[in-house]
Design a protein around this motif. Sequence first.
Motif, PDB file in Angstrom:
ATOM      1  N   ALA A   1     -17.189   4.515  19.441  1.00 15.39           N
ATOM      2  CA  ALA A   1     -18.440   5.210  19.738  1.00 15.39           C
ATOM      3  C   ALA A   1     -18.778   6.251  18.674  1.00 15.39           C
ATOM      4  N   VAL A   2     -17.788   7.054  18.260  1.00 19.63           N
ATOM      5  CA  VAL A   2     -18.065   8.095  17.269  1.00 19.63           C
ATOM      6  C   VAL A   2     -18.248   7.495  15.878  1.00 19.63           C
ATOM      7  N   ASP A   3     -17.597   6.345  15.630  1.00 23.66           N
ATOM      8  CA  ASP A   3     -17.805   5.665  14.359  1.00 23.66           C
ATOM      9  C   ASP A   3     -19.234   5.134  14.277  1.00 23.66           C
ATOM     10  N   ARG A   4     -19.731   4.564  15.364  1.00 23.36           N
ATOM     11  CA  ARG A   4     -21.127   4.129  15.413  1.00 23.36           C
ATOM     12  C   ARG A   4     -22.083   5.296  15.198  1.00 23.36           C
ATOM     13  N   ALA A   5     -21.708   6.469  15.681  1.00 23.42           N
ATOM     14  CA  ALA A   5     -22.561   7.642  15.562  1.00 23.42           C
ATOM     15  C   ALA A   5     -22.539   8.243  14.158  1.00 23.42           C
ATOM     16  N   GLY A   6     -21.684   7.727  13.286  1.00 24.14           N
ATOM     17  CA  GLY A   6     -21.638   8.209  11.917  1.00 24.14           C
ATOM     18  C   GLY A   6     -20.821   9.462  11.709  1.00 24.14           C
ATOM     19  N   LEU A   7     -19.966   9.804  12.668  1.00 20.90           N
ATOM     20  CA  LEU A   7     -19.103  10.975  12.510  1.00 20.90           C
ATOM     21  C   LEU A   7     -17.933  10.635  11.586  1.00 20.90           C
TER      22      LEU A   7
END
Length: 309
Positions: free
Chosen positions: A212-218
């Motif tokens: 989820a956070v990888d998808r968010a670009g974090l």
Amino acid sequence: MAYLLLILLQNQDGEKAINDNLTITQEGKTVSTISRNAHTFPVFPLLDMDKYNKWVNELDRKTFREPANARFDDNGLIVSGQNGSRLKRREFLKRYYEYLYSSGPASVEVPTYPVYPKVDAELLASLRSKQLGYYVTYFNSNNRDRSHNIALAAKAIDSAVIFPGETFSFNQVVGIRTTGKGYRRAGVIVRGELSEGVGGGICQVSSTLFNAVDRAGLNIVKRYSHSRHVPYVPPGRDATVSWGGPDFVFRNAYNQPVMIRAFAGGGSMAVSVFSSDVIEFSPRRVPSTSNRLPEEINDPSPKPANGKK
């Protein structure tokens, strides 16, 4: 000076009240009791600041009340945060001197100042405007112990807010997985997962969060994969964690805070990443997972319920 000399002569003559102690209370409960000469020099009744500061540091630790951040409840409603408190050292020293250079016993209620939560209800409300990333994985809800652990860890990361430049550590936020914190030893585990003793299933939470956070670009700071493929995420898309071992850490490089929403129930584990409507973000492409239930096996190496691998 004459008064100090009088106290010195009284000490030398052994003249001392039967009960000469100072009692420190917090909300009416005793937290510490000391004698009048506990922090003074042996020859002259002046305060030994080294002894005093060591004692006050311990008193500060014992009386500190940590604030509670605002968070979402099970119905999606915002629960306001709660102020904490910390020892007001200057005011306490003043009251300590009043006791030291007087006679007889005394009682002092700990003077404190408020410690405000980092995340209040207003901030939390402003961070649900824009969804940056989302990911869902699936598990066997009939495996009650593993399902329970997943739900407990999901609740621990839910409502977490990461400010610009801050990092999020899964192990630090979730904490040690022990029976005292409600975790169970999952006797049936997913093929490929590490046997964690207490807390089996936690890696599915960290892996869902990672995607989820990888998808968010974090920014992913620290991530480790299992030695074997786990079927609840695509190959190479897992994030194994263990207390005292591998951790999953990411950083918020955006100029706005981001918020984690997590929920587990009914056989699915879902994580969403939100922020304010003014954020500019760069999402990444992340492969979706299959909705097939992962294959489970009996735990080949049962361990004691102490939260360790």
